[in-house]
Scaffold this motif. Structure first.
Motif, mmCIF file in Angstrom:
data_model
loop_
_atom_site.group_PDB
_atom_site.id
_atom_site.type_symbol
_atom_site.label_atom_id
_atom_site.label_comp_id
_atom_site.label_asym_id
_atom_site.label_seq_id
_atom_site.Cartn_x
_atom_site.Cartn_y
_atom_site.Cartn_z
ATOM 1 N N THR A 107 0.910 -1.113 -0.066
ATOM 2 C CA THR A 107 -0.160 -0.076 -0.115
ATOM 3 C C THR A 107 0.887 1.173 -0.132
ATOM 4 O OG1 THR A 107 -0.276 -0.119 2.441
ATOM 5 C CG2 THR A 107 -1.948 -1.113 1.204
ATOM 6 N N THR A 108 2.247 1.287 0.223
ATOM 7 C CA THR A 108 3.277 2.259 0.361
ATOM 8 C C THR A 108 3.661 2.439 -1.128
ATOM 9 O OG1 THR A 108 4.860 0.976 1.378
ATOM 10 C CG2 THR A 108 3.299 2.020 2.833
ATOM 11 N N GLY A 109 3.855 1.460 -1.801
ATOM 12 C CA GLY A 109 4.309 1.290 -3.263
ATOM 13 C C GLY A 109 5.648 0.534 -3.008
ATOM 14 N N VAL A 110 6.107 0.017 -4.008
ATOM 15 C CA VAL A 110 7.408 -0.718 -4.196
ATOM 16 C C VAL A 110 8.091 -0.665 -5.580
ATOM 17 C CG1 VAL A 110 6.260 -2.709 -5.132
ATOM 18 C CG2 VAL A 110 8.612 -2.887 -3.776
ATOM 19 N N THR A 111 9.310 -0.243 -5.576
ATOM 20 C CA THR A 111 10.105 -0.238 -7.125
ATOM 21 C C THR A 111 10.915 -1.311 -6.959
ATOM 22 O OG1 THR A 111 10.530 2.150 -6.577
ATOM 23 C CG2 THR A 111 11.963 1.023 -8.244
ATOM 24 N N GLY A 112 10.776 -2.218 -8.207
ATOM 25 C CA GLY A 112 11.312 -3.537 -8.386
ATOM 26 C C GLY A 112 12.773 -3.311 -8.701
ATOM 27 N N SER A 113 13.694 -4.387 -8.410
ATOM 28 C CA SER A 113 14.946 -4.589 -8.846
ATOM 29 C C SER A 113 14.920 -5.057 -10.268
ATOM 30 C CB SER A 113 15.602 -5.573 -7.945
ATOM 31 O OG SER A 113 15.687 -4.838 -6.890
ATOM 32 N N LEU A 114 15.724 -4.477 -11.006
ATOM 33 C CA LEU A 114 15.678 -4.765 -12.646
ATOM 34 C C LEU A 114 16.819 -5.662 -12.914
ATOM 35 C CD1 LEU A 114 14.742 -1.304 -14.118
ATOM 36 C CD2 LEU A 114 13.108 -3.194 -13.264
ATOM 37 N N SER A 115 16.349 -6.709 -13.965
ATOM 38 C CA SER A 115 17.390 -7.692 -14.769
ATOM 39 C C SER A 115 16.800 -7.736 -15.947
ATOM 40 C CB SER A 115 17.716 -8.930 -13.863
ATOM 41 O OG SER A 115 16.369 -9.765 -13.757
ATOM 42 N N ASN A 116 17.899 -8.334 -17.092
ATOM 43 C CA ASN A 116 17.057 -8.652 -18.240
ATOM 44 C C ASN A 116 16.203 -7.547 -18.679
ATOM 45 O OD1 ASN A 116 16.649 -10.457 -20.495
ATOM 46 N ND2 ASN A 116 14.853 -11.302 -19.275
ATOM 47 N N THR A 117 16.738 -6.479 -18.941
ATOM 48 C CA THR A 117 15.924 -5.250 -19.086
ATOM 49 C C THR A 117 16.087 -4.651 -20.645
ATOM 50 O OG1 THR A 117 17.952 -3.680 -18.858
ATOM 51 C CG2 THR A 117 16.684 -4.109 -17.029
ATOM 52 N N THR A 118 16.343 -5.581 -21.548
ATOM 53 C CA THR A 118 15.971 -5.233 -22.929
ATOM 54 C C THR A 118 14.767 -5.695 -23.587
ATOM 55 O OG1 THR A 118 18.488 -5.086 -23.379
ATOM 56 C CG2 THR A 118 17.225 -5.399 -25.253
ATOM 57 N N LEU A 119 14.021 -4.916 -24.169
ATOM 58 C CA LEU A 119 12.943 -5.421 -24.844
ATOM 59 C C LEU A 119 13.071 -5.080 -26.325
ATOM 60 C CD1 LEU A 119 9.820 -6.491 -24.589
ATOM 61 C CD2 LEU A 119 9.339 -3.788 -24.429
ATOM 62 N N PRO A 120 13.444 -6.072 -27.034
ATOM 63 C CA PRO A 120 13.570 -5.991 -28.485
ATOM 64 C C PRO A 120 12.653 -5.397 -29.385
ATOM 65 C CG PRO A 120 13.196 -8.497 -27.969
ATOM 66 C CD PRO A 120 13.266 -7.601 -26.654
ATOM 67 N N GLU A 121 12.872 -4.840 -30.589
ATOM 68 C CA GLU A 121 11.929 -4.546 -31.481
ATOM 69 C C GLU A 121 11.126 -5.676 -31.824
ATOM 70 O OE1 GLU A 121 11.472 -2.752 -36.141
ATOM 71 O OE2 GLU A 121 13.487 -2.826 -34.647
ATOM 72 N N GLY A 122 9.806 -5.581 -31.719
ATOM 73 C CA GLY A 122 8.663 -6.541 -31.786
ATOM 74 C C GLY A 122 8.479 -7.533 -30.658
ATOM 75 N N GLY A 123 9.105 -7.099 -29.729
ATOM 76 C CA GLY A 123 8.999 -7.774 -28.333
ATOM 77 C C GLY A 123 7.741 -7.620 -27.642
ATOM 78 N N THR A 124 7.519 -8.506 -26.753
ATOM 79 C CA THR A 124 6.085 -8.160 -25.906
ATOM 80 C C THR A 124 6.481 -7.951 -24.463
ATOM 81 O OG1 THR A 124 5.920 -10.428 -25.421
ATOM 82 C CG2 THR A 124 4.773 -9.845 -27.420
ATOM 83 N N LEU A 125 5.628 -7.222 -23.660
ATOM 84 C CA LEU A 125 5.826 -6.915 -22.238
ATOM 85 C C LEU A 125 4.483 -7.075 -21.545
ATOM 86 C CD1 LEU A 125 7.931 -5.373 -20.410
ATOM 87 C CD2 LEU A 125 6.650 -3.247 -20.922
ATOM 88 N N GLU A 126 4.509 -7.913 -20.404
ATOM 89 C CA GLU A 126 3.395 -8.418 -19.848
ATOM 90 C C GLU A 126 3.791 -7.880 -18.140
ATOM 91 O OE1 GLU A 126 3.026 -12.368 -20.882
ATOM 92 O OE2 GLU A 126 1.686 -11.789 -22.631
ATOM 93 N N LEU A 127 2.402 -7.890 -17.662
ATOM 94 C CA LEU A 127 2.283 -7.719 -16.255
ATOM 95 C C LEU A 127 1.946 -8.880 -15.602
ATOM 96 C CD1 LEU A 127 2.972 -5.876 -13.692
ATOM 97 C CD2 LEU A 127 0.779 -5.010 -13.984
ATOM 98 N N GLY A 128 2.587 -9.746 -14.850
ATOM 99 C CA GLY A 128 1.671 -10.999 -14.491
ATOM 100 C C GLY A 128 1.279 -11.097 -13.157
ATOM 101 N N MET A 129 0.197 -11.167 -12.674
ATOM 102 C CA MET A 129 -0.316 -11.122 -11.431
ATOM 103 C C MET A 129 -0.555 -12.497 -10.735
ATOM 104 S SD MET A 129 -0.077 -7.790 -11.092
ATOM 105 C CE MET A 129 -0.814 -7.976 -9.275
ATOM 106 N N THR A 130 -0.276 -12.580 -9.515
ATOM 107 C CA THR A 130 -0.587 -13.719 -8.601
ATOM 108 C C THR A 130 -1.105 -13.296 -7.236
ATOM 109 O OG1 THR A 130 1.702 -14.293 -8.029
ATOM 110 C CG2 THR A 130 0.863 -15.452 -10.209
ATOM 111 N N GLY A 131 -1.894 -13.961 -6.481
ATOM 112 C CA GLY A 131 -2.346 -13.841 -5.436
ATOM 113 C C GLY A 131 -3.151 -12.651 -5.366
ATOM 114 N N ALA A 132 -3.948 -12.370 -6.540
ATOM 115 C CA ALA A 132 -4.833 -11.334 -6.752
ATOM 116 C C ALA A 132 -5.896 -11.046 -5.828
ATOM 117 C CB ALA A 132 -5.330 -11.518 -8.131
ATOM 118 N N GLU A 133 -6.283 -12.280 -5.022
ATOM 119 C CA GLU A 133 -7.485 -11.906 -4.084
ATOM 120 C C GLU A 133 -6.866 -11.164 -2.955
ATOM 121 O OE1 GLU A 133 -4.766 -15.394 -3.521
ATOM 122 O OE2 GLU A 133 -6.112 -14.713 -5.156
ATOM 123 N N GLU A 134 -5.611 -10.777 -2.668
ATOM 124 C CA GLU A 134 -5.006 -9.957 -1.884
ATOM 125 C C GLU A 134 -5.133 -8.447 -2.256
ATOM 126 O OE1 GLU A 134 -4.485 -10.922 1.338
ATOM 127 O OE2 GLU A 134 -4.914 -13.160 0.621
#
Length: 154
Positions: free
Chosen positions: A115-142
């Motif tokens: 509830t206070t916000g979080v900034t994630g640590s990043l790795s594998n940061t290159t999104l190639p031309e034509g690449g996809t980007l998704e936000l995967g959610m689990t534990g959504a009932e929370e």
């Protein structure tokens, strides 16, 4: 040098002297007019950090999911250019779920949403031309009323 302002929410648009320009992938356009001259294209590209008239600079994907589900949310089905993810931030009205930022080449960041916000640590940061980007959610009932921002450079 003219003063330019880059619009962070529209990565292929700029404002110069109150006039908006949009890059359509081949040339800069203003209110239905085409500017094919190399000088204008280079001046505009230099002002926003790109080269050769191809655009550059920074931008972001922003979103708000009121009712979070356990699934992958597509942020970009086909990136128009190669991008480097530079920041991932998530906040929710009720926390506890897990958010994973995923690119074509795998996981970029995984965070436990709070509830206070979080900034994630990043790795594998290159999104190639034509690449996809998704936000995967689990534990959504929370979680509910989730907001996110994914910043990038290109």
């Amino acid at each position: 040098m003219s003063q330019f302002r880059s619009d962070a929410s529209l990565n292929d648009e700029i404002t110069r002297g109150g006039t908006r320009f949009r890059f359509d992938g081949a040339k800069w356009k203003r209110l239905g007019q085409n500017f094919d001259t190399t000088a204008i294209a280079e001046e505009v590209a230099a002002a926003i950090g790109g080269g050769g008239g191809g655009g550059g600079g920074t931008g972001a994907y922003h979103g708000h999911i009121e009712i979070v589900s356990n699934k992958d949310y597509t942020l970009d089905v086909s990136s128009p250019v190669e991008r480097t993810i530079t920041d991932f931030y998530v906040i929710a009205a009720t926390g506890g779920c897990t958010a994973e930022l995923k690119g074509t080449n795998g996981s970029i960041s995984t965070v436990t949403v709070s509830t206070t916000g979080v900034t994630g640590s990043l790795s594998n940061t290159t999104l190639p031309e034509g690449g996809t980007l998704e936000l995967g959610m689990t534990g959504a009932e929370e979680c509910n009323d989730l907001k996110f921002s994914v910043r990038y450079s290109q």
